[in-house]
Design a protein around this motif. Structure first.
Motif, short mmCIF file in Angstrom:
data_model
loop_
_atom_site.label_atom_id
_atom_site.label_comp_id
_atom_site.label_asym_id
_atom_site.label_seq_id
_atom_site.Cartn_x
_atom_site.Cartn_y
_atom_site.Cartn_z
N GLN A 1 96.61 -88.71 27.83
CA GLN A 1 98.05 -88.73 28.06
C GLN A 1 98.80 -89.42 26.93
O GLN A 1 99.99 -89.19 26.72
CB GLN A 1 98.36 -89.41 29.39
N ASN A 2 98.10 -90.27 26.20
CA ASN A 2 98.73 -90.99 25.09
C ASN A 2 98.61 -90.25 23.76
O ASN A 2 99.19 -90.67 22.76
CB ASN A 2 98.11 -92.38 24.94
N THR A 3 97.85 -89.16 23.73
CA THR A 3 97.64 -88.42 22.48
C THR A 3 97.80 -86.93 22.72
O THR A 3 96.95 -86.13 22.31
CB THR A 3 96.25 -88.71 21.90
N LYS A 4 98.90 -86.54 23.35
CA LYS A 4 99.04 -85.13 23.75
C LYS A 4 100.17 -84.39 23.05
O LYS A 4 100.78 -83.49 23.62
CB LYS A 4 99.23 -85.04 25.26
N THR A 5 100.43 -84.77 21.80
CA THR A 5 101.46 -84.05 21.05
C THR A 5 100.93 -83.42 19.76
O THR A 5 101.37 -82.35 19.37
CB THR A 5 102.63 -84.98 20.71
N ASP A 6 99.99 -84.09 19.13
CA ASP A 6 99.42 -83.57 17.88
C ASP A 6 97.97 -83.17 18.13
O ASP A 6 97.10 -84.01 18.34
CB ASP A 6 99.49 -84.64 16.78
N PHE A 7 97.72 -81.87 18.08
CA PHE A 7 96.39 -81.34 18.37
C PHE A 7 95.72 -80.78 17.12
O PHE A 7 94.78 -79.99 17.21
CB PHE A 7 96.47 -80.25 19.44
N SER A 8 96.19 -81.20 15.95
CA SER A 8 95.68 -80.63 14.70
C SER A 8 94.19 -80.88 14.51
O SER A 8 93.47 -79.98 14.04
CB SER A 8 96.47 -81.19 13.51
N ALA A 9 93.72 -82.06 14.86
CA ALA A 9 92.30 -82.37 14.69
C ALA A 9 91.43 -81.52 15.60
O ALA A 9 90.39 -80.98 15.19
CB ALA A 9 92.04 -83.86 14.96
N GLN A 10 91.86 -81.38 16.85
CA GLN A 10 91.10 -80.58 17.81
C GLN A 10 91.08 -79.11 17.39
O GLN A 10 90.05 -78.43 17.48
CB GLN A 10 91.70 -80.70 19.21
N ILE A 11 92.22 -78.61 16.95
CA ILE A 11 92.32 -77.21 16.55
C ILE A 11 91.45 -76.94 15.33
O ILE A 11 90.77 -75.91 15.24
CB ILE A 11 93.80 -76.84 16.27
N GLN A 12 91.44 -77.86 14.38
CA GLN A 12 90.61 -77.69 13.20
C GLN A 12 89.13 -77.68 13.56
O GLN A 12 88.35 -76.90 13.01
CB GLN A 12 90.89 -78.80 12.19
N ALA A 13 88.75 -78.54 14.50
CA ALA A 13 87.35 -78.58 14.95
C ALA A 13 86.96 -77.26 15.60
O ALA A 13 85.85 -76.75 15.39
CB ALA A 13 87.14 -79.73 15.92
N VAL A 14 87.85 -76.69 16.38
CA VAL A 14 87.59 -75.41 17.02
C VAL A 14 87.48 -74.31 15.97
O VAL A 14 86.58 -73.46 16.03
CB VAL A 14 88.70 -75.06 18.03
N LYS A 15 88.35 -74.36 15.00
CA LYS A 15 88.35 -73.36 13.93
C LYS A 15 87.05 -73.43 13.12
O LYS A 15 86.44 -72.40 12.82
CB LYS A 15 89.56 -73.59 13.02
N THR A 16 86.62 -74.64 12.82
CA THR A 16 85.40 -74.83 12.04
C THR A 16 84.16 -74.41 12.82
O THR A 16 83.16 -73.97 12.24
CB THR A 16 85.26 -76.31 11.63
N SER A 17 84.20 -74.53 14.13
CA SER A 17 83.04 -74.24 14.97
C SER A 17 82.67 -72.77 15.03
O SER A 17 81.56 -72.43 15.43
CB SER A 17 83.30 -74.74 16.40
N GLY A 18 83.60 -71.92 14.68
CA GLY A 18 83.34 -70.48 14.77
C GLY A 18 83.50 -69.93 16.18
O GLY A 18 83.01 -68.84 16.49
#
Length: 202
Positions: free
Chosen positions: A76-93
């Protein structure tokens, strides 16, 4: 309530999905319909709803032979910037991103994923119901599939009459939360009538 404990007592009746059931059904649907073989997950680790669905989905996905290639979380304290999570998903294939979260956070993820060039199938649960009607001014044009107990576009007479009445009263289409609340009050009313309660004004 979708949490398991909501119906722990014998005087409770649920009018929505349970969290574990949503996780299991989602994994089954993805696997049985061969939507993807490589799956990523982004969930809210500070929320019981999101965590409950995630845990069952993860277990069932693996049982069905899906490859969970990335599991990312936020709070709930980190729910505005998802760039790190999205990059991890992108890298995972990953070919599909499972989002057992609510539409407010999902709309941000979809917008940021589009800007990051993340090309996957987006799949979620009933918390995403309303993402196309309740989020104004958000870039949520990504195609997304989600399970929900209520379809605002249903041609069923009871559904369409409810949608029309709701829209006339509130100036917007209802989502599954509004429909569930209505069904809950109606179920209580019907139970009172059947029990012969006649001294309560509704």
């Amino acid at each position: 309530g979708s949490a398991v404990d909501c119906v722990a007592n014998d005087n409770a009746f649920r009018v929505c999905f349970s969290d574990p059931a949503q996780g299991t059904v989602s994994a089954d649907y993805i696997a049985d319909n061969k939507l993807a073989s490589k799956v990523a997950i982004i969930y809210d680790s500070s929320d019981a709803y999101s965590t409950g669905i995630y845990e069952k989905f993860d277990a069932q996905a693996k049982a069905k032979g899906l490859n969970v290639v990335a599991t990312e979380s936020f709070t709930q304290n980190t729910k505005t910037d998802f760039s790190a999570q999205i990059q991890a998903v992108k890298t995972s294939g990953a070919e599909l991103l499972f989002l057992p979260i609510y539409y407010s956070e999902a709309s941000l993820i979809l917008s940021q994923a589009k800007n990051a060039g993340l090309n996957v199938i987006f799949f979620g649960c009933d918390g995403l119901d309303g993402i196309d009607t309740q989020i104004a001014g958000k870039n949520v044009s990504n195609k997304i599939t989600y399970i929900t107990p209520f379809d605002v576009n249903s041609t069923d007479e009871k559904v369409s009459s409810f949608v029309s009445a709701y829209q006339a009263e509130y100036g917007a289409k209802p989502d599954q939360f509004a429909a569930g609340a209505y069904d809950t009050v109606w179920a209580i009313y019907k139970a009172m009538v059947k029990a012969g309660v006649d001294d309560v004004n509704i």
